[in-house]
Design a protein around this motif. Sequence first.
Motif, PDB file in Angstrom:
ATOM      1  N   ASN A  36     -10.067  -0.349   8.367  1.00 54.44           N
ATOM      2  CA  ASN A  36     -10.572  -1.655   7.960  1.00 54.44           C
ATOM      3  C   ASN A  36     -10.849  -1.688   6.465  1.00 54.44           C
ATOM      4  OD1 ASN A  36     -10.526  -2.565  10.584  1.00 54.44           O
ATOM      5  ND2 ASN A  36     -12.638  -1.985  10.997  1.00 54.44           N
ATOM      6  N   PRO A  37     -10.354  -2.719   5.783  1.00 57.99           N
ATOM      7  CA  PRO A  37     -10.594  -2.823   4.343  1.00 57.99           C
ATOM      8  C   PRO A  37     -12.041  -3.189   4.046  1.00 57.99           C
ATOM      9  CG  PRO A  37      -9.328  -4.701   5.128  1.00 57.99           C
ATOM     10  CD  PRO A  37      -9.504  -3.782   6.294  1.00 57.99           C
ATOM     11  N   MET A  96       0.824  -1.184   0.000  1.00 60.99           N
ATOM     12  CA  MET A  96       0.000   0.000   0.000  1.00 60.99           C
ATOM     13  C   MET A  96       0.877   1.260   0.000  1.00 60.99           C
ATOM     14  SD  MET A  96      -3.245   1.104   2.310  1.00 60.99           S
ATOM     15  CE  MET A  96      -2.497   1.128   3.882  1.00 60.99           C
ATOM     16  N   MET A 132      -8.162   6.293  -0.722  1.00 59.13           N
ATOM     17  CA  MET A 132      -8.443   4.865  -0.738  1.00 59.13           C
ATOM     18  C   MET A 132      -7.551   4.190  -1.761  1.00 59.13           C
ATOM     19  SD  MET A 132     -11.891   2.802  -0.308  1.00 59.13           S
ATOM     20  CE  MET A 132     -12.636   4.267   0.204  1.00 59.13           C
ATOM     21  N   ILE A 140     -10.236  -5.129  -3.209  1.00 61.33           N
ATOM     22  CA  ILE A 140     -10.155  -4.762  -1.799  1.00 61.33           C
ATOM     23  C   ILE A 140      -9.909  -3.254  -1.770  1.00 61.33           C
ATOM     24  CG2 ILE A 140      -8.920  -5.053   0.378  1.00 61.33           C
ATOM     25  CD1 ILE A 140      -7.936  -7.770  -0.723  1.00 61.33           C
ATOM     26  N   TYR A 141     -10.685  -2.529  -1.006  1.00 62.85           N
ATOM     27  CA  TYR A 141     -10.563  -1.080  -0.873  1.00 62.85           C
ATOM     28  C   TYR A 141     -10.077  -0.778   0.538  1.00 62.85           C
ATOM     29  CZ  TYR A 141     -13.512  -1.365  -4.989  1.00 62.85           C
ATOM     30  OH  TYR A 141     -14.012  -1.678  -6.226  1.00 62.85           O
ATOM     31  N   VAL A 142      -8.951  -0.080   0.628  1.00 63.19           N
ATOM     32  CA  VAL A 142      -8.359   0.215   1.929  1.00 63.19           C
ATOM     33  C   VAL A 142      -8.286   1.730   2.122  1.00 63.19           C
ATOM     34  CG1 VAL A 142      -6.390  -0.152   3.451  1.00 63.19           C
ATOM     35  CG2 VAL A 142      -6.953  -1.877   1.728  1.00 63.19           C
ATOM     36  N   SER A 172      -3.946   2.991   8.116  1.00 61.03           N
ATOM     37  CA  SER A 172      -5.021   2.434   7.292  1.00 61.03           C
ATOM     38  C   SER A 172      -6.160   1.988   8.198  1.00 61.03           C
ATOM     39  CB  SER A 172      -4.517   1.264   6.446  1.00 61.03           C
ATOM     40  OG  SER A 172      -4.108   0.192   7.267  1.00 61.03           O
ATOM     41  N   THR A 203      -6.993   0.824  -3.946  1.00 58.24           N
ATOM     42  CA  THR A 203      -7.740  -0.315  -4.457  1.00 58.24           C
ATOM     43  C   THR A 203      -6.760  -1.393  -4.893  1.00 58.24           C
ATOM     44  OG1 THR A 203      -9.435   1.185  -5.279  1.00 58.24           O
ATOM     45  CG2 THR A 203      -9.455  -1.052  -6.151  1.00 58.24           C
TER      46      THR A 203
END
Length: 136
Positions: free
Chosen positions: A50-51, A1, A128, A58-60, A48, A130
């Motif tokens: 919760n995803p 990330m 965010m 997956i969006y973080v 970060s 992705t």
Amino acid sequence: MLKAIISQIKETLEENGVKNVYTAFDNIPLSRKPADIFTVVSVGALESRNPVFSQYSIYVPFTADAEISIIASQNTSMTELYDYFEKYILPLAGKLASHKSMLKNLAVKYDSNISRFVMKISFSASGMVTMERSGL
């Protein structure tokens, strides 16, 4: 990330006319970087949340202290360095991360290790990241 955030900032800078942009992970020695002004992108802090999972992604959500260091040439004055910042970096302050960012801190110091002025700009950024889900 972390690499995704830094890459996104680097890409935004390059797309908007900033030349000689490097990342903190590039491992290129100073001797192989340009003699004129260049920019280094890094992240000082990252948080970060919760995803959120979907079928394919997956969006973080994140909050980060994005840092941009403008390294002057040996013949560049502090005034020229600030002019460079004002022309190329400041107009991008609101779009350096996925959703929003704002100027948090700016400092200019002479780095005796490299014999150059360095302007370090810190932005509070949130957005965010992705990522594609694998193993489906």
